[in-house]
Design a protein around this motif. Sequence first.
Motif, PDB file in Angstrom:
ATOM      1  N   LYS A   1       6.330   8.156   5.168  1.00 13.93           N
ATOM      2  CA  LYS A   1       7.692   8.643   5.224  1.00 13.93           C
ATOM      3  C   LYS A   1       8.299   8.841   6.611  1.00 13.93           C
ATOM      4  O   LYS A   1       7.505   9.982   7.197  1.00 13.93           O
ATOM      5  CB  LYS A   1       7.677  10.048   4.257  1.00 13.93           C
ATOM      6  CG  LYS A   1       9.357  10.395   4.180  1.00 13.93           C
ATOM      7  CD  LYS A   1       9.647  11.784   3.343  1.00 13.93           C
ATOM      8  CE  LYS A   1      10.917  11.980   3.189  1.00 13.93           C
ATOM      9  NZ  LYS A   1      11.030  13.299   2.394  1.00 13.93           N
TER      10      LYS A   1
ATOM     11  N   ASP B   1      -6.003   3.940   3.834  1.00 16.47           N
ATOM     12  CA  ASP B   1      -5.585   3.374   2.813  1.00 16.47           C
ATOM     13  C   ASP B   1      -6.728   2.519   2.361  1.00 16.47           C
ATOM     14  O   ASP B   1      -7.241   1.764   3.119  1.00 16.47           O
ATOM     15  CB  ASP B   1      -4.168   3.211   2.890  1.00 16.47           C
ATOM     16  CG  ASP B   1      -3.480   2.664   1.589  1.00 16.47           C
ATOM     17  OD1 ASP B   1      -4.016   3.183   0.717  1.00 16.47           O
ATOM     18  OD2 ASP B   1      -2.432   2.501   1.622  1.00 16.47           O
TER      19      ASP B   1
ATOM     20  N   SER C   1       3.615   1.264   6.092  1.00 17.92           N
ATOM     21  CA  SER C   1       2.617   0.858   5.044  1.00 17.92           C
ATOM     22  C   SER C   1       1.605  -0.454   5.714  1.00 17.92           C
ATOM     23  O   SER C   1       2.189  -1.282   6.072  1.00 17.92           O
ATOM     24  CB  SER C   1       3.318   0.464   3.838  1.00 17.92           C
ATOM     25  OG  SER C   1       2.761   0.160   2.873  1.00 17.92           O
ATOM     26  N   PRO C   2       0.450  -0.218   5.343  1.00 17.64           N
ATOM     27  CA  PRO C   2      -0.326   0.909   4.739  1.00 17.64           C
ATOM     28  C   PRO C   2      -0.356   2.106   5.676  1.00 17.64           C
ATOM     29  O   PRO C   2      -0.140   1.993   6.632  1.00 17.64           O
ATOM     30  CB  PRO C   2      -1.729   0.252   4.448  1.00 17.64           C
ATOM     31  CG  PRO C   2      -1.920  -0.664   5.612  1.00 17.64           C
ATOM     32  CD  PRO C   2      -0.607  -1.319   5.844  1.00 17.64           C
TER      33      PRO C   2
ATOM     34  N   GLY D   1       0.828  -1.350   0.137  1.00 16.89           N
ATOM     35  CA  GLY D   1       0.306  -0.091   0.126  1.00 16.89           C
ATOM     36  C   GLY D   1       0.868   1.355  -0.179  1.00 16.89           C
ATOM     37  O   GLY D   1       2.113   1.040  -0.061  1.00 16.89           O
ATOM     38  N   LYS D   2       0.276   2.443   0.271  1.00 14.49           N
ATOM     39  CA  LYS D   2       0.814   3.640   0.285  1.00 14.49           C
ATOM     40  C   LYS D   2       1.940   3.517   1.529  1.00 14.49           C
ATOM     41  O   LYS D   2       1.560   2.950   2.456  1.00 14.49           O
ATOM     42  CB  LYS D   2      -0.036   4.803   0.510  1.00 14.49           C
ATOM     43  CG  LYS D   2      -1.092   5.012  -0.755  1.00 14.49           C
ATOM     44  CD  LYS D   2      -1.933   6.065  -0.654  1.00 14.49           C
ATOM     45  CE  LYS D   2      -2.972   6.078  -1.649  1.00 14.49           C
ATOM     46  NZ  LYS D   2      -3.884   7.306  -1.640  1.00 14.49           N
ATOM     47  N   LYS D   3       2.841   4.495   1.369  1.00 11.13           N
ATOM     48  CA  LYS D   3       3.937   4.417   2.222  1.00 11.13           C
ATOM     49  C   LYS D   3       4.042   5.623   3.063  1.00 11.13           C
ATOM     50  O   LYS D   3       3.955   6.614   2.522  1.00 11.13           O
ATOM     51  CB  LYS D   3       5.536   4.089   1.795  1.00 11.13           C
ATOM     52  CG  LYS D   3       5.462   2.678   1.461  1.00 11.13           C
ATOM     53  CD  LYS D   3       6.858   2.337   0.891  1.00 11.13           C
ATOM     54  CE  LYS D   3       7.123   0.849   0.730  1.00 11.13           C
ATOM     55  NZ  LYS D   3       8.714   0.551   0.536  1.00 11.13           N
TER      56      LYS D   3
END
Length: 211
Positions: free
Chosen positions: A74, A91, A86-87, A70-72
């Motif tokens: 930072k 998400d 992540s996720p 999934g999206k990470k």
Amino acid sequence: MSTKIIILSIGVLLTLLALLGSIKGSSGKGLIGSKLGVPIGIIGVLMMIFGSYSSDLVNYNTQIEQVSIGKKLKIEGSVDAVKVVSPIDKDSVDCRILTMGVYPESHEEDIWVIIRPTDDRYYPQSDHTNTSYKRDGEWQVVTRFGGDKGEVYDLIIYETDSEASAFFSSTIEKWKEADDYPGLQLEEMPKGAKEVERIKIYTRKNCRGIF
């Protein structure tokens, strides 16, 4: 021992019996006649095929290819607590993802990912290592979802002591053997499991019945 492994074992025994029975003795005849040996061999091979393709021996490798990320999030600066990378919160994810995170250098507890779908039960997640894989300040674990498209899940991260880890591992093994995953009620969660983070995620596909 699961039913699938028993079927595989019986298939191997029947196949060996058919092969050994075809060996001719001093009289020139096999120990088992061809009318009996051939059906036994065929049944044995079919049971081996069914047992292998319906067990984790084959399914694990095929499922590995389906893992998505999934999206990470930072991460900046030093890490002072266990954190999901992540996720990310809110998400939308595929049916089978790799949940990843970070942990501080001094961290010694096991890390478990637990998902809580709309049935209000708790499902510990694992791959072949059971606990989340930890190395060089990063952790990860395969996470599976089995609900409808758009279903909301709590993805919860726990730190656990050895007793809580053993409880989750044995629970997963029992579920696998029975091929039934009823989930845990809140009061069944071990005392040695401490919640450290919780995010909400959604399934972007219909995942019901695919695992």
